[in-house]
Design an enzyme around this catalytic site. Structure first.
Site, PDB file in Angstrom:
ATOM      1  N   LYS A   1       8.610  46.385 -19.499  1.00 37.97           N
ATOM      2  CA  LYS A   1       8.481  45.362 -20.537  1.00 37.97           C
ATOM      3  C   LYS A   1       7.462  45.765 -21.602  1.00 37.97           C
ATOM      4  O   LYS A   1       7.713  45.634 -22.804  1.00 37.97           O
ATOM      5  CB  LYS A   1       8.086  44.030 -19.900  1.00 37.97           C
ATOM      6  CG  LYS A   1       9.175  43.420 -19.030  1.00 37.97           C
ATOM      7  CD  LYS A   1       8.667  42.225 -18.238  1.00 37.97           C
ATOM      8  CE  LYS A   1       9.756  41.682 -17.318  1.00 37.97           C
ATOM      9  NZ  LYS A   1       9.285  40.563 -16.468  1.00 37.97           N
TER      10      LYS A   1
ATOM     11  N   GLN B   1       4.092  37.781 -14.198  1.00 36.39           N
ATOM     12  CA  GLN B   1       5.168  38.418 -13.451  1.00 36.39           C
ATOM     13  C   GLN B   1       5.355  37.749 -12.083  1.00 36.39           C
ATOM     14  O   GLN B   1       4.412  37.598 -11.313  1.00 36.39           O
ATOM     15  CB  GLN B   1       4.860  39.909 -13.264  1.00 36.39           C
ATOM     16  CG  GLN B   1       5.938  40.684 -12.541  1.00 36.39           C
ATOM     17  CD  GLN B   1       7.245  40.727 -13.316  1.00 36.39           C
ATOM     18  OE1 GLN B   1       7.242  40.876 -14.529  1.00 36.39           O
ATOM     19  NE2 GLN B   1       8.356  40.605 -12.605  1.00 36.39           N
TER      20      GLN B   1
ATOM     21  N   ASP C   1       8.860  33.763 -20.764  1.00 37.15           N
ATOM     22  CA  ASP C   1       9.891  33.671 -19.719  1.00 37.15           C
ATOM     23  C   ASP C   1      10.757  32.424 -19.850  1.00 37.15           C
ATOM     24  O   ASP C   1      11.850  32.370 -19.283  1.00 37.15           O
ATOM     25  CB  ASP C   1       9.243  33.683 -18.334  1.00 37.15           C
ATOM     26  CG  ASP C   1       9.052  35.104 -17.796  1.00 37.15           C
ATOM     27  OD1 ASP C   1       9.873  35.970 -18.156  1.00 37.15           O
ATOM     28  OD2 ASP C   1       8.110  35.330 -17.027  1.00 37.15           O
TER      29      ASP C   1
END
Length: 358
Positions: free
Chosen positions: A122, A166, A189
């Protein structure tokens, strides 16, 4: 059997018709075995398939075999490259106009190798696209209170434009509490309860990256959704449910949806019922995390099949792990109209959509 044929004729006084005939490909092989009547504005021509008959002249043989084609394999890597170029252009335009360069902050807890790999991918993608980033690592022993304090500090940091933690997190930390602690406007997210609520209300919001990737693949591949039957295999709150919301909602609302009729199946859906439902589906989204769940006998001819599954299985020939999806790719490819591979399908698009300004 009715067969659609396009005919182009060139007529002259001293020549016979010169015809170029093209037949729309069908999903099964066939041979022409009966007379065809072709009409043109200046003539009517009758073509008869050659028959072996001693008492008749043999007419010109018109032999057309239409073999079905394999599914169009949608390359997530190619689509991701398109999106990367769009993001790079948008970022540079923002900076040129005097705005701050976007900055992504990532928090990772523990030393899980897969999580660290995901984070590296990412942040590497962000840097390539002109988005600055930094990663904060905390040990798996970190308390929930300490993690929430760190998130609050990043929420208040004006230099941070996007923040993600994460997942998964250690068992002693409440993931829902952590997701809800991130400021909704920085929630890359899209897991904050406000963003999920807006998604369900057809309002613009941060959409989870994997559902956004599936929706973008469908749109860019030109797959029609309006009035179509969609089967979503999997009901997770981060993937299956948001995908269903995107596809079934009104295309004229603030956040346009797909206007499809959506059915969701899950681990309690009997196998026989799953097969019945998939055979009715124009689009199948496989997001159950079950290797080879969707097989060729479960797919109707010409359906679009999007494979979200990521499963690592042992390869007995090499002794290594290999990545497969929830779909029997080689078998389903023979029947589907569109299909995404694993790897190289939804995965690259998920990373691309994570970086896209929504």
């Amino acid at each position: 059997m009715f067969l659609h044929v396009r005919v182009h004729t060139q007529i002259s006084a001293c020549t016979r018709p010169n015809m170029a005939v093209s037949v729309s490909p069908l999903r099964s092989s066939f041979r022409l075995c009966s007379p065809l009547y072709l009409h043109h504005h200046c003539c009517r021509v009758k073509l008869r398939v050659e028959r072996k008959c001693e008492c008749q002249w043999k007419w010109r043989l018109l032999h057309q075999t239409a073999t079905r084609h394999e599914a169009v394999v949608i390359s997530g890597r190619e689509l991701a490259r398109q999106i990367h170029r769009e993001i790079q252009r948008d970022v540079e335009e923002m900076v040129t106009q005097g705005n701050m360069r976007p900055h992504l902050a990532v928090v990772i807890v523990g030393d899980d190798p897969a999580s660290h790999t995901y984070v590296r991918n990412k942040t590497r993608a962000a840097n390539i696209l002109g988005i600055s980033s930094d990663t904060v690592v905390r040990p798996s022993s970190v308390s929930q209170e300490e993690l929430l304090e760190l998130i609050d500090k990043m929420n208040r940091d004006w230099r941070v434009s996007g923040l993600l933690v994460q997942l998964p997190l250690p068992g002693h930390i409440n993931e829902r509490a952590v997701c809800n602690a991130i400021a909704p406007e920085k929630d890359v997210d899209g897991f904050h309860i406000v963003n999920i609520g807006k998604l369900c209300l057809d309002q613009r919001s941060m959409i989870p990256a994997t559902p956004a990737a599936v929706w973008e693949i469908i749109k860019r591949a030109g797959i029609e959704t309006v009035g179509k039957n969609v089967l979503v295999a999997g009901r997770s709150k981060n993937v299956g449910m948001p995908i269903a919301m995107l596809l079934h909602t009104d295309r004229y609302h603030e956040r346009p949806g797909g206007d499809a009729t959506v059915t969701i199946t899950h681990r309690c859906t009997p196998r026989e019922q799953l097969k019945e439902l998939t055979n009715l589906a124009d689009i199948i989204i496989a997001a159950a995390g079950v290797p080879g769940l969707i097989t060729a006998d479960m797919v109707k001819e010409g359906a679009a099949v999007i494979d979200v599954g990521i499963n690592r299985i042992h390869n007995p020939n090499t002794g290594k792990l290999r990545l497969i999806g929830d779909v029997d790719f080689e078998g389903v490819k023979q029947k589907a109209g569109f299909i995404t591979p694993v790897p190289g399908g939804v995965g690259p698009m998920t990373v691309a959509m994570l970086m896209k300004i929504q």
